[in-house]
Design an enzyme around this catalytic site. Structure first.
Site, short mmCIF file in Angstrom:
data_model
loop_
_atom_site.label_atom_id
_atom_site.label_comp_id
_atom_site.label_asym_id
_atom_site.label_seq_id
_atom_site.Cartn_x
_atom_site.Cartn_y
_atom_site.Cartn_z
N THR A 72 -7.99 5.48 -2.84
CA THR A 72 -6.97 4.88 -3.94
C THR A 72 -6.94 3.32 -3.40
O THR A 72 -6.08 2.80 -3.84
CB THR A 72 -5.55 5.46 -3.21
OG1 THR A 72 -5.51 5.34 -1.92
CG2 THR A 72 -5.46 6.93 -3.71
N VAL A 108 -0.27 6.45 -1.69
CA VAL A 108 -0.51 5.75 -0.47
C VAL A 108 -1.84 5.00 -0.83
O VAL A 108 -2.85 5.61 -1.11
CB VAL A 108 -0.88 6.63 0.91
CG1 VAL A 108 -1.34 5.81 1.81
CG2 VAL A 108 0.56 7.29 1.16
N CYS A 109 -2.02 3.65 -0.66
CA CYS A 109 -3.32 3.08 -1.09
C CYS A 109 -4.09 2.82 0.20
O CYS A 109 -3.78 1.96 0.91
CB CYS A 109 -3.03 1.70 -1.95
SG CYS A 109 -2.36 1.94 -3.50
N LEU A 110 -5.08 3.67 0.34
CA LEU A 110 -6.00 3.51 1.33
C LEU A 110 -7.77 3.79 0.91
O LEU A 110 -7.77 4.91 0.26
CB LEU A 110 -5.53 4.43 2.59
CG LEU A 110 -6.17 4.14 3.81
CD1 LEU A 110 -5.85 2.81 4.64
CD2 LEU A 110 -5.79 5.11 4.85
N ASN A 122 1.09 -1.37 0.02
CA ASN A 122 0.05 0.07 0.02
C ASN A 122 0.82 1.19 0.03
O ASN A 122 0.20 2.23 -0.05
CB ASN A 122 -0.93 0.04 1.16
CG ASN A 122 -1.91 -1.13 1.21
OD1 ASN A 122 -1.59 -2.20 1.64
ND2 ASN A 122 -3.10 -0.97 0.91
#
Length: 901
Positions: free
Chosen positions: A749, A742-744, A735
């Protein structure tokens, strides 16, 4: 004589102690006080044993409400007495020669009734050695065990109101953690007003038998109680036809009262019982609302609609009726947001807010009605008699009951919630101001609040009249009212800073043409309703924050006038500090870690709490002298510059609320912490540092993020960029990409529960990164690998993360600490140096000997050029050397050649 001995035996004294005390004191109550303050501990029974008293050096539970028959076991040091008006001389105070009251021999001269009494340890040491505020500024580490009694309440028909009501029991009346001689005053007043005779003060033989239903009925409304009292407190003697007060037995003047409630201010006895019963009603109502809210939250289970057929496995208690039957298999570790597209059920929010508002209005009305009887010499129309002669039980009930309610409300960590509930909080602030303005009550603003930490039933027994249950209540010290208020003051100041408009350069005024004026007039009013609503909400928050600051200043001013500068200065040393402005060259006090890990942990947490949130200057100098818009040391510099001249009220309000929460609620712990730096002129520009959590391959590393609250915040989520990437080379997590993405799901995202406009917060984002991304098995955060917990691939992934953490998040940040966190990073590693050295040894043993895989894809390795299996050992050795230098107080040379301790 035998009857009086029997009464003392019922209270818990022995026969020998009862007889000895009654020889010296004629009155039973005076004898009881001296027995239970230890004056007769030396008296032995016939068998030679010392009676009933525990050893003085062995702490025993204090008995707050042990009832035998109708009596309490009490602890009663010499009484202290109500505050008197400055004009009153000692000769003006009439002595009470009635044998049913205290004898003159055992009552000390009245002193100002205040909490500034000396502790027992200081008695006899002389005033020069005694701490004048020992009874006020006691340690929050204080712990008291108190035996309290719960009785079956009696009921009675109150003829004046034609209503059957419950009566307040003696256990309810005396509930709470005792201070000084409060118990004896509570005991005396309750028994006097519930069962003793009230004699005509004019010398005739007429008397009226008081009953419990007169002063202690618990009506559903406080106004009904005061109306009931106003009907019964003035009595007319059937023999001499003169009026007297039913509460104190003193004559009542012939002048008529201008208000039906004026008669309730006649004497301290009325004041004590009205505040006691009223605050008991308040506490009961408040507790009932809390329990109902907790029950509603449990019943209203969050409904999540899953679009992906993948089931979520959740452990459920067998007797939990609120959850539908689901698979009872072992809980599966899943990746971030891997539950699929989900939507939070927000139905019922408007109904819940309306219900909360109705509760707050009722509670505020009750507080307002009770506050009328709070001692106040600044009362409109002048002070009443009871305002100057404060009954000791008034302060007792304020400490025990009002402090409970106020502490619960003041511990609210959401300024937004408090502002939305302003009808209740404004009334609470009125109470705090009124209390701080009275000399007899002001000290409780500084006193730690004793809160219940555990309850244990002892036994249950029956008396001749009711069923009685005894419980051991453990009370522990906690923050006092003024200290709790200061945390809200910090939030309010941060919110006011967020509401400040961005400074805009004044443009040169240009004369408009007639056509331009016509178009401008046509456009007037468009969007007016929307802007008006936002402006009103801004004004509401602004007014609430301003009132909080005004209340804090008013309290401090009153305390300074009443108690002096030394008292206020000592109080302020215990208050949480307002986040200041940090600069790169600022000299900071060096924090000593001590010699043990325990001392290091304590020092770390105290330090982290002080520096977790600060304002700083994030601008950088520009070579373009014609450019009035500053540049920032910030990934989103261009976006920030574009908003330099904007003024978006809705966004300002959202940022103000956000800052208020962040100032006092950032998580701080030895195991992991979050630090923020906010630009002092642009509060939408934020830098965050998160230290890796214990039990993860990220532990003790420092991870930096740039955060920008964009033009649509908080309708849209903030922009967040991960900066600890070793120059865009390392991917620390599925992530956290090498380019800083930032993958959240909160940021939009990643799939999963997303950002809720107006509800989600930056604090949620930061905690989600800390707990969900910087996790124990980061390999599982990739959806395709979510079922591979504990596999060799997962272990290899974590080992690779540890190597990158040491090289970049530890060693790299220690060598070249990024601004504005240089001091934070150095202090973090210095205070935890010994602990980190042990951690590095463990990581070396767990390492698989491979070189760093920069892409960290979990498959074939792509080793970093020049790295080797020995590279990790080299990095660890270099890091240990730097840590040792920090322990020894030596300078660490930065990458630019400068040195920092």
């Amino acid at each position: 004589m035998d009857h009086k001995v029997a009464q003392l035996l019922e209270m818990g004294a022995t026969a020998a102690q009862a007889r000895a005390a009654l020889k010296q004191y004629k009155d039973v109550m005076a004898a009881a006080e001296r027995i239970f303050d230890g004056s007769f501990d030396h008296v032995r029974d016939d068998d030679g044993d010392i009676a009933m008293s525990p050893a003085r050096d062995v702490p025993e539970p204090r008995k707050s409400g042990m009832i035998v028959g109708s009596c309490h076991t009490i602890i009663a040091p010499p009484p202290y007495v109500p505050f008197q008006t400055p004009e009153a001389d000692d000769d003006d105070v009439e002595d009470n020669d009635d044998e049913d009251e205290y004898d003159s021999d055992d009552v000390e001269d009245f002193a100002d009734y205040d909490s500034d009494y000396e502790s027992k340890a200081d008695v006899g040491q002389g005033m020069s050695k005694a701490d004048p505020y020992a009874g006020v500024f006691f340690s929050k580490d204080r712990r008291e065990e108190v035996i309290e009694v719960e009785e079956e309440p009696e009921t009675a028909f109150v003829s004046e109101e034609k209503e059957e009501v419950k009566l307040m029991t003696q256990g309810q009346w005396m509930k709470g953690c005792p201070e000084g001689g409060e118990q004896s005053f509570l005991f005396t007043l309750y028994n006097e007003l519930s069962e003793s005779e009230c004699r005509c003060p004019n010398g005739c033989d007429y008397s009226v038998q008081r009953q419990k239903r007169d002063f202690f009925p618990l009506f559903s409304e406080f106004s009904t109680y005061t109306k009931h009292l106003s009907k019964i407190v003035q009595r007319t003697c059937l023999k001499c036809s003169k009026k007297f007060c039913y509460a104190c037995g003193e004559p009542v003047g012939s002048s008529k009262y201008s208000d039906q409630h004026d008669c309730l201010f006649h004497c301290p006895n009325l004041q004590g019982v009205i505040l006691g019963v009223g605050l008991a009603m308040l506490e009961s109502k408040f507790t009932e609302d809390l329990e109902q809210s907790a029950s509603d939250k449990t019943r209203k289970r969050r409904q999540v609609q899953i679009s992906t057929p993948q089931p979520l496995e959740v452990d459920v208690e067998e007797d939990d009726d609120f959850y539908p039957p689901i698979s009872q298999t072992k809980k599966m570790k899943l990746g971030i947001g891997y539950a699929g597209d989900a939507r939070e059920d927000t139905s019922g929010q408007l109904e819940a807010l309306a219900a909360q508002r109705a509760k707050d209005e009722k509670l505020s009305k009750l507080l307002s009605d009770i506050r009328v009887f709070l001692p106040s010499i600044h009362r409109a129309g002048g002070g009443k008699p009871s305002d100057f002669l404060v009954h000791p039980t008034a302060l007792a009930h304020l400490r025990r009951r009002f402090n409970f309610v106020s502490s619960q409300l003041l511990r609210n960590d959401s300024l937004t919630d408090m502002s939305d509930r302003s009808v209740l909080y404004f009334e609470l602030l009125n109470w705090l101001e009124t209390i701080s303005c009275h000399e007899a009550l002001a000290s409780m603003m500084a006193m730690p609040i004793m809160v219940v930490t555990s309850v244990k039933s002892i036994n249950s027994r029956k008396s001749s009249t009711s069923h009685i249950r005894e419980r051991t209540i453990v009370y522990e010290g906690s923050s006092g009212p003024r200290e709790l208020l200061e945390a809200i003051v910090i939030q309010a100041q941060a919110a006011l800073k967020g509401l400040e408009p961005i400074k805009i350069e004044e443009e040169e005024t240009v004369e408009m043409s007639e056509e331009q004026k016509r178009i401008t007039n046509d456009d007037k009013g468009k969007g007016k309703d929307v802007n008006k609503a936002v402006a009103e909400e801004n004004e509401k928050l602004l007014g609430f924050c301003t009132r909080i600051l005004a209340t804090a200043r008013a309290i401090d001013r009153s305390l300074r006038d009443l108690k002096g500068d030394a008292f206020v200065d000592r109080l302020h040393t215990s208050l949480p500090k307002i986040p200041g402005s940090a600069s790169a060259g600022e000299d900071r006090q060096v924090v000593d870690a001590g010699d043990t890990e325990e001392s290091a942990q304590k020092a770390y947490i105290e330090w982290a709490n002080r520096v977790r949130f600060e304002y700083c200057d994030l601008t950088v100098s520009s070579s373009d002298t014609n450019d009035d818009v500053p540049n920032y040391k910030f990934y989103y510099n261009n976006e920030a510059r574009m908003l330099a001249s904007s003024d978006i009220p809705k966004r300002s309000l959202a940022i103000a609320k956000e800052l208020a929460v962040l100032t006092t609620n950032l998580p701080v712990a030895w195991n992991s912490s979050v630090f923020l730096r906010v630009d002092e002129t642009r509060v939408d520009i934020i830098k965050a540092l998160i230290t890796g959590p214990e039990g993860t391959p990220y532990y003790n590393g420092c991870y930096l993020f740039d955060v920008f609250l964009g033009p649509s915040y908080n309708h849209a989520p903030p922009s967040v960029k991960y900066m600890t990437t070793n120059g865009g080379k390392f991917r620390f997590n599925p992530n956290l990409y090498q380019d800083g993405k930032v993958c959240l799901s909160l940021l939009g995202t990643w799939s999963g529960p997303g950002w809720i406009a107006g509800k989600s917060t930056l604090l949620q984002v930061l905690i989600s990164i800390q707990s969900m991304i910087l996790c124990e098995e980061p390999y599982l955060n990739e959806p395709g690998w979510a079922t591979a917990a504990g596999t060799p691939q997962s272990k290899a992934y974590s080992a690779n993360v540890r190597r990158m953490v040491v090289k970049t998040a530890m060693l790299g940040n220690l060598r070249n600490p990024p601004e504005p966190f240089a001091d934070v990073i150095r202090t973090h590693f210095r205070l935890k140096a010994r602990s980190i050295m042990k951690q590095l040894d463990e990581w070396l043993q767990q390492d698989d000997g491979r070189p760093i895989d920069a892409a960290n894809q979990g498959g074939s390795y792509k080793a970093v050029a020049g790295s080797s299996s020995a590279g990790f050992t080299k990095d660890v050795d270099e890091l240990k050397g730097l840590l040792q230098k920090l322990i020894d107080g030596e300078n660490i040379e930065n990458g630019d050649g400068s040195g920092t301790a």
